[in-house]
Design a protein around this motif. Sequence first.
Motif, PDB file in Angstrom:
ATOM      1  N   LEU A   3       0.785  -0.632   2.648  1.00  0.00           N
ATOM      2  CA  LEU A   3      -0.231   0.367   2.989  1.00  0.00           C
ATOM      3  C   LEU A   3      -0.714   0.062   4.399  1.00  0.00           C
ATOM      4  O   LEU A   3      -1.248  -1.015   4.671  1.00  0.00           O
ATOM      5  CB  LEU A   3      -1.403   0.325   2.008  1.00  0.00           C
ATOM      6  CG  LEU A   3      -2.564   1.269   2.326  1.00  0.00           C
ATOM      7  CD1 LEU A   3      -2.112   2.733   2.311  1.00  0.00           C
ATOM      8  CD2 LEU A   3      -3.714   1.046   1.349  1.00  0.00           C
ATOM      9  N   LEU A   5      -3.194   1.261   7.325  1.00  0.00           N
ATOM     10  CA  LEU A   5      -4.390   2.031   7.668  1.00  0.00           C
ATOM     11  C   LEU A   5      -4.432   2.154   9.184  1.00  0.00           C
ATOM     12  O   LEU A   5      -4.502   1.141   9.883  1.00  0.00           O
ATOM     13  CB  LEU A   5      -5.646   1.308   7.166  1.00  0.00           C
ATOM     14  CG  LEU A   5      -5.678   0.957   5.690  1.00  0.00           C
ATOM     15  CD1 LEU A   5      -6.944   0.168   5.359  1.00  0.00           C
ATOM     16  CD2 LEU A   5      -5.579   2.213   4.823  1.00  0.00           C
ATOM     17  N   LEU A  49       0.337   9.995   5.634  1.00  0.00           N
ATOM     18  CA  LEU A  49      -0.741  10.853   5.142  1.00  0.00           C
ATOM     19  C   LEU A  49      -1.806  10.937   6.221  1.00  0.00           C
ATOM     20  O   LEU A  49      -2.260   9.906   6.718  1.00  0.00           O
ATOM     21  CB  LEU A  49      -1.342  10.283   3.854  1.00  0.00           C
ATOM     22  CG  LEU A  49      -0.373  10.014   2.706  1.00  0.00           C
ATOM     23  CD1 LEU A  49      -1.117   9.417   1.516  1.00  0.00           C
ATOM     24  CD2 LEU A  49       0.371  11.276   2.305  1.00  0.00           C
ATOM     25  N   TYR A  67       4.732  14.402   8.571  1.00  0.00           N
ATOM     26  CA  TYR A  67       3.525  13.867   7.945  1.00  0.00           C
ATOM     27  C   TYR A  67       2.952  14.913   7.005  1.00  0.00           C
ATOM     28  O   TYR A  67       3.311  16.084   7.076  1.00  0.00           O
ATOM     29  CB  TYR A  67       2.485  13.458   8.994  1.00  0.00           C
ATOM     30  CG  TYR A  67       2.107  14.563   9.949  1.00  0.00           C
ATOM     31  CD1 TYR A  67       1.117  15.494   9.622  1.00  0.00           C
ATOM     32  CD2 TYR A  67       2.746  14.696  11.182  1.00  0.00           C
ATOM     33  CE1 TYR A  67       0.788  16.512  10.501  1.00  0.00           C
ATOM     34  CE2 TYR A  67       2.416  15.712  12.063  1.00  0.00           C
ATOM     35  CZ  TYR A  67       1.434  16.617  11.708  1.00  0.00           C
ATOM     36  OH  TYR A  67       1.103  17.629  12.566  1.00  0.00           O
ATOM     37  N   VAL A  82      -9.008   7.497  -0.681  1.00  0.00           N
ATOM     38  CA  VAL A  82      -7.887   7.089   0.175  1.00  0.00           C
ATOM     39  C   VAL A  82      -6.869   6.296  -0.647  1.00  0.00           C
ATOM     40  O   VAL A  82      -5.654   6.555  -0.569  1.00  0.00           O
ATOM     41  CB  VAL A  82      -8.378   6.267   1.382  1.00  0.00           C
ATOM     42  CG1 VAL A  82      -7.214   5.646   2.136  1.00  0.00           C
ATOM     43  CG2 VAL A  82      -9.213   7.137   2.309  1.00  0.00           C
ATOM     44  N   LEU A  83      -7.333   5.351  -1.437  1.00  0.00           N
ATOM     45  CA  LEU A  83      -6.418   4.549  -2.252  1.00  0.00           C
ATOM     46  C   LEU A  83      -5.685   5.410  -3.274  1.00  0.00           C
ATOM     47  O   LEU A  83      -4.485   5.209  -3.512  1.00  0.00           O
ATOM     48  CB  LEU A  83      -7.176   3.408  -2.929  1.00  0.00           C
ATOM     49  CG  LEU A  83      -7.675   2.321  -1.973  1.00  0.00           C
ATOM     50  CD1 LEU A  83      -8.631   1.371  -2.688  1.00  0.00           C
ATOM     51  CD2 LEU A  83      -6.509   1.557  -1.359  1.00  0.00           C
ATOM     52  N   ALA A  86      -2.921   7.429  -1.523  1.00  0.00           N
ATOM     53  CA  ALA A  86      -1.786   6.571  -1.180  1.00  0.00           C
ATOM     54  C   ALA A  86      -1.068   6.043  -2.418  1.00  0.00           C
ATOM     55  O   ALA A  86       0.056   5.562  -2.324  1.00  0.00           O
ATOM     56  CB  ALA A  86      -2.251   5.400  -0.320  1.00  0.00           C
ATOM     57  N   TRP A  88      -2.145   3.453  -4.235  1.00  0.00           N
ATOM     58  CA  TRP A  88      -2.253   1.994  -4.266  1.00  0.00           C
ATOM     59  C   TRP A  88      -2.373   1.518  -5.695  1.00  0.00           C
ATOM     60  O   TRP A  88      -3.105   2.096  -6.469  1.00  0.00           O
ATOM     61  CB  TRP A  88      -3.468   1.532  -3.447  1.00  0.00           C
ATOM     62  CG  TRP A  88      -3.637   0.049  -3.424  1.00  0.00           C
ATOM     63  CD1 TRP A  88      -4.443  -0.694  -4.216  1.00  0.00           C
ATOM     64  CD2 TRP A  88      -2.938  -0.868  -2.581  1.00  0.00           C
ATOM     65  NE1 TRP A  88      -4.319  -2.024  -3.914  1.00  0.00           N
ATOM     66  CE2 TRP A  88      -3.390  -2.157  -2.919  1.00  0.00           C
ATOM     67  CE3 TRP A  88      -1.960  -0.744  -1.591  1.00  0.00           C
ATOM     68  CZ2 TRP A  88      -2.902  -3.296  -2.290  1.00  0.00           C
ATOM     69  CZ3 TRP A  88      -1.499  -1.870  -0.967  1.00  0.00           C
ATOM     70  CH2 TRP A  88      -1.961  -3.136  -1.313  1.00  0.00           C
ATOM     71  N   GLY A  91       2.119   2.920  -5.111  1.00  0.00           N
ATOM     72  CA  GLY A  91       2.495   3.784  -4.013  1.00  0.00           C
ATOM     73  C   GLY A  91       3.187   5.079  -4.345  1.00  0.00           C
ATOM     74  O   GLY A  91       3.914   5.183  -5.320  1.00  0.00           O
ATOM     75  N   THR A  95       6.284   2.539   1.468  1.00  0.00           N
ATOM     76  CA  THR A  95       5.366   2.347   2.585  1.00  0.00           C
ATOM     77  C   THR A  95       4.599   3.640   2.811  1.00  0.00           C
ATOM     78  O   THR A  95       5.204   4.706   2.930  1.00  0.00           O
ATOM     79  CB  THR A  95       6.112   1.959   3.878  1.00  0.00           C
ATOM     80  OG1 THR A  95       6.801   0.725   3.654  1.00  0.00           O
ATOM     81  CG2 THR A  95       5.147   1.795   5.042  1.00  0.00           C
ATOM     82  N   VAL A  96       3.278   3.531   2.858  1.00  0.00           N
ATOM     83  CA  VAL A  96       2.409   4.679   3.115  1.00  0.00           C
ATOM     84  C   VAL A  96       1.526   4.348   4.310  1.00  0.00           C
ATOM     85  O   VAL A  96       0.891   3.296   4.344  1.00  0.00           O
ATOM     86  CB  VAL A  96       1.534   5.018   1.883  1.00  0.00           C
ATOM     87  CG1 VAL A  96       0.585   6.169   2.198  1.00  0.00           C
ATOM     88  CG2 VAL A  96       2.404   5.344   0.673  1.00  0.00           C
ATOM     89  N   VAL A  98      -1.714   5.740   6.301  1.00  0.00           N
ATOM     90  CA  VAL A  98      -2.866   6.634   6.211  1.00  0.00           C
ATOM     91  C   VAL A  98      -3.520   6.682   7.585  1.00  0.00           C
ATOM     92  O   VAL A  98      -3.983   5.654   8.085  1.00  0.00           O
ATOM     93  CB  VAL A  98      -3.882   6.158   5.158  1.00  0.00           C
ATOM     94  CG1 VAL A  98      -5.135   7.027   5.180  1.00  0.00           C
ATOM     95  CG2 VAL A  98      -3.261   6.142   3.766  1.00  0.00           C
TER      96      VAL A  98
END
Length: 153
Positions: A3, A5, A49, A67, A82-83, A86, A88, A91, A95-96, A98
């Motif tokens: 993840l 950020l 994202l 995207y 947000v989590l 994604a 989390w 996933g 791989t994400v 944000v």
Amino acid sequence: MNLILWRHAEAEDTAANDLARQLTTKGRKQAQHVAKWLRPRLEDDAVILVSPAARTIQTAEALTDQYRVVREIAPGASADQVLAAAGWSHGVAPTVVVVGHQPTLGEVAARLLHGDATRGLSLKKGALWWFASREHHGDETAVLLAAMSPDLV
């Protein structure tokens, strides 16, 4: 899962509304520098994202034109939103990335690092923090793999 950020780069202070704020010239350079560092490290199946704000879209476009705009990560979103977006810790992809805003991304980072989103951290404009989920003795945990600032690339 990885993840990443990525806080949007420097943006103008005013616009017709908050979502319309554009990157400054400095912000475009910041986004390009971080994208140049990130691009060779991302797998082809990474999912990007992006908040619906113009400044986050412009930041992401320094990296790719592939995207997804996600309303749930707009300014004012919660760490939980947000989590969830994604996926989390398993996933929506291996791989994400944000691309979002403060204070939300700092709250996500705080949640991942020490389990408490109320003690948010500060991500500099244009910076990214890269986390990986790991299983340790049967428990999911987050590991900080990288913290990158536009000034360092």
